[in-house]
Design a protein around this motif. Sequence first.
Motif, PDB file in Angstrom:
ATOM      1  N   LYS A  36      30.724  25.516   9.837  1.00 40.38           N
ATOM      2  CA  LYS A  36      30.013  26.799   9.844  1.00 40.38           C
ATOM      3  C   LYS A  36      28.544  26.572   9.495  1.00 40.38           C
ATOM      4  CE  LYS A  36      30.030  31.148   7.188  1.00 40.38           C
ATOM      5  NZ  LYS A  36      30.701  31.833   6.050  1.00 40.38           N
ATOM      6  N   LYS A  37      27.669  27.262  10.204  1.00 38.65           N
ATOM      7  CA  LYS A  37      26.232  27.139   9.959  1.00 38.65           C
ATOM      8  C   LYS A  37      25.826  27.888   8.686  1.00 38.65           C
ATOM      9  CE  LYS A  37      23.519  27.273  13.538  1.00 38.65           C
ATOM     10  NZ  LYS A  37      22.738  27.759  14.708  1.00 38.65           N
ATOM     11  N   LYS A  38      24.905  27.311   7.944  1.00 35.51           N
ATOM     12  CA  LYS A  38      24.309  27.915   6.744  1.00 35.51           C
ATOM     13  C   LYS A  38      25.364  28.276   5.698  1.00 35.51           C
ATOM     14  CE  LYS A  38      20.222  29.733   9.107  1.00 35.51           C
ATOM     15  NZ  LYS A  38      19.407  30.940   9.438  1.00 35.51           N
ATOM     16  N   GLU A  56      27.903  22.270   3.920  1.00 34.32           N
ATOM     17  CA  GLU A  56      26.836  21.285   3.762  1.00 34.32           C
ATOM     18  C   GLU A  56      27.238  20.176   2.796  1.00 34.32           C
ATOM     19  OE1 GLU A  56      23.525  23.672   2.622  1.00 34.32           O
ATOM     20  OE2 GLU A  56      23.260  24.554   4.630  1.00 34.32           O
ATOM     21  N   LEU A  88      27.184  22.482  13.831  1.00 36.41           N
ATOM     22  CA  LEU A  88      27.407  23.645  12.982  1.00 36.41           C
ATOM     23  C   LEU A  88      27.081  24.893  13.796  1.00 36.41           C
ATOM     24  CD1 LEU A  88      25.682  22.431   9.672  1.00 36.41           C
ATOM     25  CD2 LEU A  88      28.039  22.053  10.440  1.00 36.41           C
ATOM     26  N   GLY A  89      27.911  25.917  13.652  1.00 36.26           N
ATOM     27  CA  GLY A  89      27.682  27.134  14.430  1.00 36.26           C
ATOM     28  C   GLY A  89      28.183  28.370  13.728  1.00 36.26           C
ATOM     29  N   LYS A  90      27.941  29.504  14.345  1.00 34.52           N
ATOM     30  CA  LYS A  90      28.409  30.780  13.807  1.00 34.52           C
ATOM     31  C   LYS A  90      29.319  31.434  14.836  1.00 34.52           C
ATOM     32  CE  LYS A  90      24.236  33.286  15.312  1.00 34.52           C
ATOM     33  NZ  LYS A  90      23.617  32.158  16.012  1.00 34.52           N
TER      34      LYS A  90
END
Length: 225
Positions: free
Chosen positions: A13-15, A20, A37-39
């Motif tokens: 998952k992004k952010k 991370e 990484l994506g949403k």
Amino acid sequence: MNKRKCSVLFLGKKKDEHVEKALKFCQLNFTDVTAYLGKWGDPLPEDSGWWEGEYIISYLSRWVVPEYLLKKAKVASINFHPASPDYPGFGCTNFALYEEAKEYGVTCHHMASRVDTGEIIAVKRFPVFPTDNVATLLLRTYDYQLVLFYEIVSLILEGKELPVSEERWTRKPFSRKEFDELGRITPDMTREEIAKRIRATTFGVWKPAIELQGFVFELKTEQDG
């Protein structure tokens, strides 16, 4: 610095701070890590199809990994699911709160073409408290999931075989349609049912919707002022 000679495809998952941390751990310990990484709604990057290696690690990933890509992992394709085997699929935290579960957990499992159906590797469980809401249960879930991630990836780094759990998925995965239905409140529902749905689906700006005579209204709680 002795890294494990291994090619890893990391999907996450992004952010997200937990993602991370997991990715950083992989980058520190494997010689070759390809990460995407994506949403929600993002397409799986096309160049991911060129990857070949030993392991695919999915960690809070927003993608359903296609079967052709799963087959490119020479050793294993594993997913870290933010729920116990009692809650496969979409909106697992929400359904656990709605069903007033006394226990919840996180699961590591082999990936299959159908989401949350692969053989289970390990499960870590913890209690759900009456005071829990979506936010508090999610935070604790993500912490436990990161611990499980370190434990499982450490086995890979040590060259050990992944364990085989005796646990099994207990139902078919929840769908997005079922989750959307959980977020509906209608006038015929009891006060108890409405309270359960509010607890299970209120998270930040997201709240259940009230349907009345063909109109949909946004719920406003006491906490909104």
